[in-house]
Design a protein around this motif. Structure first.
Motif, PDB file in Angstrom:
ATOM      1  N   SER A  36       0.836  -1.195   0.000  1.00  0.00           N
ATOM      2  CA  SER A  36       0.000   0.000   0.000  1.00  0.00           C
ATOM      3  C   SER A  36       0.868   1.241   0.000  1.00  0.00           C
ATOM      4  N   ASP A  37       0.279   2.355  -0.425  1.00  0.00           N
ATOM      5  CA  ASP A  37       1.002   3.621  -0.404  1.00  0.00           C
ATOM      6  C   ASP A  37       0.823   4.327   0.923  1.00  0.00           C
ATOM      7  N   ASN A  38       0.495   3.549   1.952  1.00  0.00           N
ATOM      8  CA  ASN A  38       0.397   4.078   3.307  1.00  0.00           C
ATOM      9  C   ASN A  38       1.793   4.489   3.749  1.00  0.00           C
ATOM     10  N   ALA A  39       2.139   5.743   3.549  1.00  0.00           N
ATOM     11  CA  ALA A  39       3.496   6.224   3.826  1.00  0.00           C
ATOM     12  C   ALA A  39       3.625   6.811   5.205  1.00  0.00           C
ATOM     13  N   THR A  99      -9.604  -7.080   6.451  1.00  0.00           N
ATOM     14  CA  THR A  99      -9.162  -6.113   7.462  1.00  0.00           C
ATOM     15  C   THR A  99      -7.852  -5.449   7.083  1.00  0.00           C
ATOM     16  N   ARG A 100      -6.946  -6.193   6.476  1.00  0.00           N
ATOM     17  CA  ARG A 100      -5.669  -5.607   6.079  1.00  0.00           C
ATOM     18  C   ARG A 100      -5.867  -4.417   5.148  1.00  0.00           C
ATOM     19  N   LEU A 101      -6.730  -4.573   4.169  1.00  0.00           N
ATOM     20  CA  LEU A 101      -6.965  -3.500   3.205  1.00  0.00           C
ATOM     21  C   LEU A 101      -7.601  -2.292   3.871  1.00  0.00           C
ATOM     22  N   ALA A 102      -8.492  -2.539   4.828  1.00  0.00           N
ATOM     23  CA  ALA A 102      -9.109  -1.432   5.555  1.00  0.00           C
ATOM     24  C   ALA A 102      -8.071  -0.690   6.380  1.00  0.00           C
ATOM     25  N   ALA A 103      -7.169  -1.431   7.035  1.00  0.00           N
ATOM     26  CA  ALA A 103      -6.127  -0.795   7.851  1.00  0.00           C
ATOM     27  C   ALA A 103      -5.148  -0.010   6.990  1.00  0.00           C
ATOM     28  N   ASP A 104      -4.871  -0.503   5.781  1.00  0.00           N
ATOM     29  CA  ASP A 104      -4.034   0.264   4.848  1.00  0.00           C
ATOM     30  C   ASP A 104      -4.646   1.640   4.602  1.00  0.00           C
ATOM     31  N   LYS A 105      -5.947   1.642   4.435  1.00  0.00           N
ATOM     32  CA  LYS A 105      -6.669   2.854   4.034  1.00  0.00           C
ATOM     33  C   LYS A 105      -6.584   3.954   5.093  1.00  0.00           C
ATOM     34  N   VAL A 106      -6.555   3.556   6.388  1.00  0.00           N
ATOM     35  CA  VAL A 106      -6.614   4.574   7.444  1.00  0.00           C
ATOM     36  C   VAL A 106      -5.234   5.005   7.946  1.00  0.00           C
ATOM     37  N   GLY A 107      -4.164   4.448   7.381  1.00  0.00           N
ATOM     38  CA  GLY A 107      -2.830   4.913   7.745  1.00  0.00           C
ATOM     39  C   GLY A 107      -2.294   4.358   9.034  1.00  0.00           C
ATOM     40  N   ALA A 108      -2.492   3.066   9.274  1.00  0.00           N
ATOM     41  CA  ALA A 108      -1.912   2.427  10.452  1.00  0.00           C
ATOM     42  C   ALA A 108      -0.390   2.336  10.306  1.00  0.00           C
ATOM     43  N   THR A 109       0.296   2.124  11.411  1.00  0.00           N
ATOM     44  CA  THR A 109       1.759   2.052  11.389  1.00  0.00           C
ATOM     45  C   THR A 109       2.217   0.667  10.985  1.00  0.00           C
ATOM     46  N   LYS A 110       3.070   0.611   9.973  1.00  0.00           N
ATOM     47  CA  LYS A 110       3.619  -0.644   9.490  1.00  0.00           C
ATOM     48  C   LYS A 110       4.694  -1.141  10.454  1.00  0.00           C
ATOM     49  N   MET A 111       4.472  -2.325  11.022  1.00  0.00           N
ATOM     50  CA  MET A 111       5.335  -2.840  12.074  1.00  0.00           C
ATOM     51  C   MET A 111       6.221  -3.980  11.562  1.00  0.00           C
TER      52      MET A 111
END
Length: 698
Positions: free
Chosen positions: A40-43, A481-493
């Motif tokens: 994801s582009d969740n930067a 759920t993974r895709l939803a969490a990508d969308k809201v900008g969760a922290t990649k651990m």
């Protein structure tokens, strides 16, 4: 008794990971050899909020969070002796004569080694509680490696034990229910040499694999001399890939969960890749389904772009599966049953007190590669469940129930409390550092304030039939759920694994096993919660919910351990002197003793030693003092664990898995020329008059 190690290895980061190629192939489908599914582009980086925080602003924020957390800063390893709670005061055999040893950690640490044995401290004893193939249910035959059958395995202890839960049945804990996960099967190690063709398994071999997955429930009684003994009992039960599970919660009955065999979307056969778990306050067991993706074939044939992206985000790809199960049941073929993968990746709940009960899959807790599910009761009585998604660059989650916990372990209380996990709010975590981005350079060097720390928030994803994620229905949030969490900008651990609340200080501790891709080209860079480039050895993070309330939506956090060789500059042990700690690599499962000490088991030691179990105090002057309590045999991973006043239980998973049945790397636990067998081991301290002493207490 303890066993002397064969030899010692230099602790060099150049050593390959402790996992064998067989383990990588059969446990997770060689996940690390493939691109991480989170593209994801969740930067979002935890230390960036509208640009780099100023140093002054960061310190102010840190001070505010420390105040709301009730003095979180007092946890520093450099705290004075006066910060040690009375319950933690004690004397023992610390390496420095003037230093007090925290109760629960008073033992001589085991040295790193490569012995084909469970190596324990002097003064302790051990015994195997149960092995792969040992009888569980009535009528189970004795294990015969050369003459296995699916019917026998369905009544015997399954393969590759992982989580261990111990539920006392009396006030003194003499009679217990022990629940053990069987994470995965390694077919090339399970059958005699020359009898198993990975490309052409027989139907009977496939069915043996189905029966070797799932969980075992056994009654175990305390031996007065120490340890546990499994006994025949009406409670003893095997749960396999052919056991019926009930889908419950807001996604149950969804079109996304319906198959030709289950047009209602409410009944699933079996559970698989059960990794860590937790014992609930009401006496049931929660278990997380993890690397389910590798079991499904022909995901690469899916052409619909939305469906293909959903499969890819969960790691499903390619044509034939490694185990070829699709040849004998179409549910393992995505081309024929596109929704079957959606029926795995949940938290399951088992009621070991009722051997006739149907296990449950709780959709309200979301679907991902669950590592564990542990419960904490909020101040207002709501139930909170923490879980990690064990993948590079994936997330940490929690669920907060709508209803309130009812005390007790009666059948009525259990039914009520189990229902609480079907209605509530699912959250994902965002971590924010309190140091300027320039001070988090990827080397593991601490920032100017002396710690990796900051604050965080829980971002809501869904509650009941309401979605908080734009473009997602509530059902889509729960199933993808993974895709939803990508969308809201969760922290990649960095591969969040086991997560558990400390019963003494109330804080939450999470093991982040490793992530060699951190900071690589095209991958997410470092942030303060994941501060090391190419993080091969992992770290442990702790947080305190705002006002100490598990239902809060904000928290303060800090890193307790940056694991690895203490002699290298990129490690950190809570401020404790690094020349006095045991080397630790790849933290996986966590547990606590009655004193609030954290116990950590490891998976994939990168330092040239066998995996093991470690203790570490989390507050006072001994904070960060890591000591190795045991090591497991060659090729094995240390799982579980359970730590009581006078007993430690560890699941020894995949011993000798780097070899072959014709030439095993390990002959544990039975020695001689026997085949290795995954097993649960009990360790206890010999006390006076033949009675067990207290673990880690002089």
């Amino acid at each position: 008794m303890s066993v002397a190690p064969r030899r010692f290895l230099p602790l060099l980061n150049s050593h390959r990971a402790g996992r064998s190629a067989v383990t990588c192939e059969y446990r997770c489908g060689n996940a690390c050899a493939h691109p991480a599914p989170n593209e994801s582009d969740n930067a979002y980086f935890g230390d960036v909020v509208k640009g780099v925080l100023s140093r002054r602003g960061a310190l102010k924020a840190s001070a505010v969070m420390a105040a709301t957390a009730g003095g979180f800063a007092a946890l520093s390893g450099t705290a004075s002796a006066g910060t040690v709670p009375p319950a933690l005061a004690g004397r023992g055999k610390g390496r420095d004569k003037g230093r007090r040893t925290v109760p629960g950690t008073d033992y001589e640490p085991v040295a790193p080694n490569t012995a084909d044995a469970v190596v324990i401290p002097d003064g302790y004893e051990q015994d195997v509680v149960i092995r792969w193939g040992d009888p569980v249910e009535w009528g189970a035959p004795r294990f015969d490696f050369a003459n296995q059958s699916a019917a026998a395995q369905a009544k015997q202890f399954g393969y590759n034990c992982d989580f261990v839960g111990l539920i006392p049945q009396d006030p003194l804990g003499w009679r217990n229910l022990m629940v053990v996960n069987h994470e995965y099967t390694s077919e090339t190690m399970m059958f005699p040499a020359g009898t198993y063709d990975p490309d052409n398994p027989t139907e009977e071999q496939v069915r043996i694999g189905w029966a070797a997955h799932g969980l075992s429930v056994v009654q175990a009684i305390r031996d007065p001399r120490g340890g546990l003994r499994v006994v025949p009992s009406r409670y003893n039960r095997r749960i396999t890939l052919e056991t019926e599970f009930e889908l419950r919660g807001p996604a149950a009955g969804s079109d996304l969960l319906k198959t030709s065999a289950d047009p209602t979307g409410r009944t699933v056969l079996g559970t698989q890749n059960n990794c860590a778990g937790g014992v609930t306050p009401w006496g049931t067991v929660l278990s997380g389904e993890e690397n389910f993706n590798q079991y499904f074939a022909n995901a690469g044939t899916v052409t619909d772009p939305v469906a293909a992206e959903r499969l890819r985000r969960y790691g499903l790809s390619g044509a034939a599966s490694r185990r070829r199960w699709e040849r004998y049941d179409k549910r393992w073929d995505v081309a024929q049953e596109p929704n079957e993968p959606n029926r795995f990746g949940w938290v399951v709940e088992i009621d070991p007190n009722d051997p006739n009960s149907k296990p449950v899959k709780h959709t309200a807790l979301g679907r991902f590669k669950h590592e564990a599910a542990n419960v904490k009761i909020a101040k207002d009585g709501r139930v909170v469940v923490y879980s990690g998604d064990d993948e590079r660059f994936d997330y940490i989650y929690k669920f907060v129930s709508k209803g309130r916990y009812k005390k007790g372990r009666s059948a009525h209380a259990r039914r009520h409390n189990m229902s609480l996990l079907d209605d509530g709010t699912l959250y994902v975590a965002r971590f924010t550092g309190d140091s300027p981005a320039g001070e988090i350079d990827g080397s593991g060097t601490l920032p100017a304030d002396g710690e990796f720390d900051g604050r965080g928030e829980w971002i809501p994803l869904a509650s009941g039939d309401r979605s908080f994620v734009p473009g997602f229905t509530a059902e889509e949030v729960y199933v993808f759920t993974r895709l939803a969490a990508d969308k809201v900008g969760a922290t990649k651990m960095d591969r969040p694994e086991d997560i558990e609340a400390n019963p003494v200080n109330g804080r939450i501790y999470a093991a982040l096993t490793n992530n060699s891709d951190r900071g690589a080209a095209g991958k997410a860079g470092v942030d303060e919660a994941n501060p090391r480039v190419g993080n091969r050895n992992g770290h442990v993070i702790e947080w305190e919910e705002e006002r100490g309330d598990a239902a809060a939506t904000r928290f303060s956090w800090r890193i307790l351990l940056v694991c690895g060789d203490p002699a290298t500059a990129d490690t950190y042990f809570g401020g404790f002197p690094k020349d006095q700690v045991s080397p630790i690599s790849c933290p996986d499962n966590v547990a606590f003793d009655r004193y609030g000490n954290l116990w950590i088991s490891t998976d994939g030691n990168n330092l040239g030693s066998n995996d093991g179990l470690f203790s570490v105090p989390v507050q006072g002057p001994e904070r960060g003092h890591v000591k190795q309590f045991l090591t497991v045999p060659v090729g094995a991973e240390a799982c579980g664990p359970v730590v009581t006043d006078d007993l430690v239980l560890v699941a020894v998973q995949h011993p000798g898995e780097g070899g072959t049945p014709a030439d095993p790397e390990s002959h544990w636990p039975d020695g001689g020329d026997t085949q290795p067998r995954p097993s649960v081991v009990a360790v206890w301290k010999e006390g006076r008059w033949g009675r067990s002493g207290r673990i880690g207490v002089d």
